[in-house]
Design a protein around this motif. Structure first.
Motif, PDB file in Angstrom:
ATOM      1  N   VAL A 252      42.845  42.876  39.120  1.00  0.00           N
ATOM      2  CA  VAL A 252      43.083  41.398  38.071  1.00  0.00           C
ATOM      3  C   VAL A 252      41.927  41.470  37.049  1.00  0.00           C
ATOM      4  O   VAL A 252      42.013  40.515  36.471  1.00  0.00           O
ATOM      5  CB  VAL A 252      42.935  40.192  39.128  1.00  0.00           C
ATOM      6  CG1 VAL A 252      44.174  40.136  40.030  1.00  0.00           C
ATOM      7  CG2 VAL A 252      41.742  40.155  39.812  1.00  0.00           C
ATOM      8  N   LEU A 266      45.650  36.984  42.950  1.00  0.00           N
ATOM      9  CA  LEU A 266      46.458  35.742  42.016  1.00  0.00           C
ATOM     10  C   LEU A 266      46.832  34.880  42.804  1.00  0.00           C
ATOM     11  O   LEU A 266      47.363  34.792  43.890  1.00  0.00           O
ATOM     12  CB  LEU A 266      47.053  36.229  41.135  1.00  0.00           C
ATOM     13  CG  LEU A 266      46.819  37.424  40.249  1.00  0.00           C
ATOM     14  CD1 LEU A 266      48.044  37.999  39.391  1.00  0.00           C
ATOM     15  CD2 LEU A 266      46.228  36.744  39.181  1.00  0.00           C
ATOM     16  N   CYS A 268      48.765  31.948  44.214  1.00  0.00           N
ATOM     17  CA  CYS A 268      50.432  31.625  43.669  1.00  0.00           C
ATOM     18  C   CYS A 268      50.847  30.484  44.840  1.00  0.00           C
ATOM     19  O   CYS A 268      50.393  30.272  45.723  1.00  0.00           O
ATOM     20  CB  CYS A 268      51.368  32.784  43.830  1.00  0.00           C
ATOM     21  SG  CYS A 268      50.903  34.104  42.980  1.00  0.00           S
ATOM     22  N   ARG A 273      54.985  31.606  41.914  1.00  0.00           N
ATOM     23  CA  ARG A 273      54.314  30.941  40.451  1.00  0.00           C
ATOM     24  C   ARG A 273      52.806  31.152  40.616  1.00  0.00           C
ATOM     25  O   ARG A 273      52.285  30.346  41.532  1.00  0.00           O
ATOM     26  CB  ARG A 273      54.920  29.904  40.342  1.00  0.00           C
ATOM     27  CG  ARG A 273      56.285  29.509  39.948  1.00  0.00           C
ATOM     28  CD  ARG A 273      56.714  28.340  39.750  1.00  0.00           C
ATOM     29  NE  ARG A 273      58.336  28.417  39.717  1.00  0.00           N
ATOM     30  CZ  ARG A 273      58.736  28.146  38.421  1.00  0.00           C
ATOM     31  NH1 ARG A 273      58.084  27.751  37.446  1.00  0.00           N
ATOM     32  NH2 ARG A 273      60.232  28.114  38.241  1.00  0.00           N
ATOM     33  N   ILE A 274      52.132  31.772  39.477  1.00  0.00           N
ATOM     34  CA  ILE A 274      50.593  31.727  39.414  1.00  0.00           C
ATOM     35  C   ILE A 274      49.936  30.497  38.997  1.00  0.00           C
ATOM     36  O   ILE A 274      50.743  29.744  38.138  1.00  0.00           O
ATOM     37  CB  ILE A 274      50.093  32.772  38.605  1.00  0.00           C
ATOM     38  CG1 ILE A 274      50.774  34.021  38.825  1.00  0.00           C
ATOM     39  CG2 ILE A 274      48.682  32.724  38.389  1.00  0.00           C
ATOM     40  CD1 ILE A 274      50.361  35.461  37.922  1.00  0.00           C
ATOM     41  N   HIS A 275      49.079  30.059  39.867  1.00  0.00           N
ATOM     42  CA  HIS A 275      48.494  28.434  39.575  1.00  0.00           C
ATOM     43  C   HIS A 275      47.932  28.507  38.359  1.00  0.00           C
ATOM     44  O   HIS A 275      47.164  29.531  38.055  1.00  0.00           O
ATOM     45  CB  HIS A 275      47.640  28.239  40.794  1.00  0.00           C
ATOM     46  CG  HIS A 275      48.476  27.949  42.119  1.00  0.00           C
ATOM     47  ND1 HIS A 275      49.334  26.872  42.258  1.00  0.00           N
ATOM     48  CD2 HIS A 275      48.320  28.278  43.366  1.00  0.00           C
ATOM     49  CE1 HIS A 275      49.707  26.892  43.535  1.00  0.00           C
ATOM     50  NE2 HIS A 275      49.081  27.676  44.087  1.00  0.00           N
ATOM     51  N   TRP A 281      54.420  34.995  37.495  1.00  0.00           N
ATOM     52  CA  TRP A 281      54.611  35.247  38.789  1.00  0.00           C
ATOM     53  C   TRP A 281      53.862  36.269  39.149  1.00  0.00           C
ATOM     54  O   TRP A 281      53.373  37.183  38.576  1.00  0.00           O
ATOM     55  CB  TRP A 281      55.934  35.383  39.301  1.00  0.00           C
ATOM     56  CG  TRP A 281      56.921  34.233  39.025  1.00  0.00           C
ATOM     57  CD1 TRP A 281      57.500  33.521  40.128  1.00  0.00           C
ATOM     58  CD2 TRP A 281      57.653  33.562  38.075  1.00  0.00           C
ATOM     59  NE1 TRP A 281      58.288  32.378  39.847  1.00  0.00           N
ATOM     60  CE2 TRP A 281      58.384  32.488  38.459  1.00  0.00           C
ATOM     61  CE3 TRP A 281      57.525  33.690  37.000  1.00  0.00           C
ATOM     62  CZ2 TRP A 281      59.142  31.793  37.695  1.00  0.00           C
ATOM     63  CZ3 TRP A 281      58.255  33.142  35.867  1.00  0.00           C
ATOM     64  CH2 TRP A 281      59.208  32.078  36.319  1.00  0.00           C
ATOM     65  N   ALA A 282      53.218  36.358  40.486  1.00  0.00           N
ATOM     66  CA  ALA A 282      52.472  37.533  40.906  1.00  0.00           C
ATOM     67  C   ALA A 282      53.440  37.819  42.245  1.00  0.00           C
ATOM     68  O   ALA A 282      53.477  36.988  43.296  1.00  0.00           O
ATOM     69  CB  ALA A 282      51.262  37.302  41.197  1.00  0.00           C
ATOM     70  N   ALA A 287      48.902  39.387  45.098  1.00  0.00           N
ATOM     71  CA  ALA A 287      49.052  38.236  45.081  1.00  0.00           C
ATOM     72  C   ALA A 287      48.849  37.510  46.493  1.00  0.00           C
ATOM     73  O   ALA A 287      49.098  37.978  47.533  1.00  0.00           O
ATOM     74  CB  ALA A 287      50.733  38.019  45.095  1.00  0.00           C
ATOM     75  N   TRP A 289      49.782  34.195  48.229  1.00  0.00           N
ATOM     76  CA  TRP A 289      50.730  33.123  48.156  1.00  0.00           C
ATOM     77  C   TRP A 289      50.759  31.674  49.098  1.00  0.00           C
ATOM     78  O   TRP A 289      49.954  32.052  50.196  1.00  0.00           O
ATOM     79  CB  TRP A 289      52.229  33.690  48.484  1.00  0.00           C
ATOM     80  CG  TRP A 289      52.935  34.274  47.505  1.00  0.00           C
ATOM     81  CD1 TRP A 289      52.458  35.169  46.299  1.00  0.00           C
ATOM     82  CD2 TRP A 289      54.387  34.434  47.250  1.00  0.00           C
ATOM     83  NE1 TRP A 289      53.375  35.734  45.756  1.00  0.00           N
ATOM     84  CE2 TRP A 289      54.567  35.396  46.255  1.00  0.00           C
ATOM     85  CE3 TRP A 289      55.554  34.120  48.089  1.00  0.00           C
ATOM     86  CZ2 TRP A 289      55.861  35.621  45.771  1.00  0.00           C
ATOM     87  CZ3 TRP A 289      56.765  34.249  47.818  1.00  0.00           C
ATOM     88  CH2 TRP A 289      56.894  35.146  46.555  1.00  0.00           C
ATOM     89  N   ARG A 299      46.678  36.566  51.403  1.00  0.00           N
ATOM     90  CA  ARG A 299      47.328  37.832  50.431  1.00  0.00           C
ATOM     91  C   ARG A 299      47.659  38.816  51.715  1.00  0.00           C
ATOM     92  O   ARG A 299      46.848  39.110  52.348  1.00  0.00           O
ATOM     93  CB  ARG A 299      46.221  38.214  49.810  1.00  0.00           C
ATOM     94  CG  ARG A 299      46.655  39.047  48.616  1.00  0.00           C
ATOM     95  CD  ARG A 299      45.265  39.248  47.526  1.00  0.00           C
ATOM     96  NE  ARG A 299      44.169  39.608  48.254  1.00  0.00           N
ATOM     97  CZ  ARG A 299      44.078  40.923  48.613  1.00  0.00           C
ATOM     98  NH1 ARG A 299      44.876  41.795  48.571  1.00  0.00           N
ATOM     99  NH2 ARG A 299      42.994  41.193  49.322  1.00  0.00           N
TER     100      ARG A 299
END
Ligand code: FAD
Length: 402
Positions: A252, A266, A268, A273-275, A281-282, A287, A289, A299
């Protein structure tokens, strides 16, 4: 959107592209990949590629002409070096000016949605010499495989999944393998202490010289050719070659200028959807989530999660209904056994032997353990017990949703 830019041409990036098309997206898609290779599968790198059973052709996930047939513009051997986020304020789906993606050759792409699937880089040790191997890419695997044909002894730093699989391949080639693990048991991060202790028996019964709970001071000059490490107790260990398998670091760095949280990949929402970014998106290993059921973010470095997340994110990008929920699943091949893990062990507070006798000193093969939170079965792990593990899928899925 009109143009979706996907960064990272590994499993998650490829599946995103495929899912966008299969969900009916007809706009432009660009796929940017740092490696020169067409998308390929990573799990065999530490298994069939390393043992020499498979050649690289066998792990290709999509040929370039297949991607062309899908109408995907592919940029390989090219890194994304910066993202200048679009003006989300006016709404990307209402024709807002989009994101600008800068590539390593100086070119820029403009799109109104971006998906980041850049995966991990292998973590290295401070002062790690250049000739000490890590294993993340096809090129890493081929270089290590070549070395394995020429050496008699191998030092593996890290008793995680990669270390275990590298040790397996090396033992199979008749190489004397020493594994050094800092924690008291192997595979502890993924499986916890009880099951990790059981897995440790696979190493020793497989012929590995296993040392757990060892602190590494660093690399030192070997007496002859090869590699040497120094341990905190003042002793040294040396071998013809060494591999470091101590996990991965989310890729990243190139997003530093966006100002978003990069502390654990990232961050999300539950559909990727990436904050802090609009229309971004990731997916995959990079990612983290949000888990709406258990209320935290995690992750997942699993092959199936990369595909599942790609399916979820692609549908969210298109505003389509989400795919059915899935249960995290991971497998690993070690010392002739398949280890399978369903669910999330870290959510449990007790481990119970469900089948077999491995916990009582019996064979590891055939042992199945359940991870419980109260009476809810949060995860199941099996050692060479595929059919039994499968039987618990529904029960683990139920625990995941309430
Ligand atoms: P990756 O597959 O790592 O793909 C990311 C891609 O993005 C890479 O090609 C990278 O070069 C590219 N990239 C990075 N930065 C940029 C940039 N700035 N611009 C453009 N491109 C970029 N999982 C299992 O469930 N079971 C297993 O047995 C198993 N074995 C594994 C063995 C090995 C050796 C490895 C490395 C992984 C294994 N995994 C396994 C994990 C699984 O392979 C990963 O979960 C999966 O590959 C994740 O896919 P991804 O697309 O997120 O990342």
């Amino acid at each position: 959107p009109e143009h979706v830019m996907v960064v990272g041409a590994g499993l998650a990036g490829l599946r995103t592209v495929e899912q966008l098309r299969s969900a009916g997206f007809q706009g432009r898609i660009s796929l940017v990949g740092a490696e020169p290779h067409a998308p390929y599968d990573r799990p065999p790198l530490s298994k069939q590629i390393l043992t020499g059973d498979w050649e690289p052709e066998r792990i290709v996930l999509a040929q370039l002409d297949t991607l062309e047939d899908l109408g995907v513009r592919v940029h390989l051997g090219m890194e994304a070096v910066a993202l200048r986020p679009g003006d989300g304020g006016s709404g990307w789906d209402r024709g807002a000016p989009g994101h600008e993606l800068e590539l390593s050759d100086g070119a820029t792409l403009h799109g109104d949605a971006v998906v980041i699937a850049t995966g991990l880089a292998a973590r290295t040790l401070p002062g790690q010499p250049a000739h000490v191997y890590t294993l993340r890419t096809l090129d890493d695997a081929l270089a290590l495989r070549d070395t394995l044909t020429r050496i008699e002894s191998l030092l593996v730093v890290g008793g995680g999944f990669i270390g275990a699989e590298v040790a397996t391949a090396a033992v199979q080639r008749g190489i004397a393998v020493t594994v050094l693990e800092g924690l008291p048991v192997v595979l502890a991060r993924a499986l916890g202490p009880d099951v990790g202790a059981l897995a440790g028996r696979l190493f020793t019964e497989g012929g590995v010289d296993l040392h757990t709970g060892v602190a590494l001071t660093g690399f030192t000059e070997p007496a002859g050719p090869g590699v040497a490490v120094e341990l905190a107790d003042g002793t040294t260990r040396s071998a013809d070659a060494a591999v470091v398998g101590i996990g991965g670091v989310p890729r990243v760095d190139w997003l530093a200028d966006t100002g978003i949280d990069l502390s654990n990949g990232l961050a999300c929402g539950p559909t990727g959807r990436i904050h802090g970014l609009d229309a971004a998106w990731a997916v995959g290993d990079v990612a983290a989530w949000d888990d709406p059921v258990h209320g935290e973010r995690y992750r997942d470095e699993h092959w199936t999660s990369a595909s599942d997340q790609a399916a979820m994110a692609a549908r969210d990008i298109l505003g389509a209904a989400p795919p059915p929920a899935t249960v995290p699943y991971f497998w690993s091949d070690q010392f002739g056994l398949k280890i399978q893990l369903l669910g999330r062990p870290e959510l449990a507070d007790a481990v119970v032997q469900l089948h077999g006798t491995g916990f009582d000193g019996g064979p590891v093969r055939g042992t199945v353990a359940g991870y419980f939170d109260g009476d809810r079965l949060m995860a199941v792990v099996g050692f060479g017990a595929a059919r039994i593990v499968t039987r618990y899928r529904m029960q683990v899925a139920e625990a995941a949703v309430d």
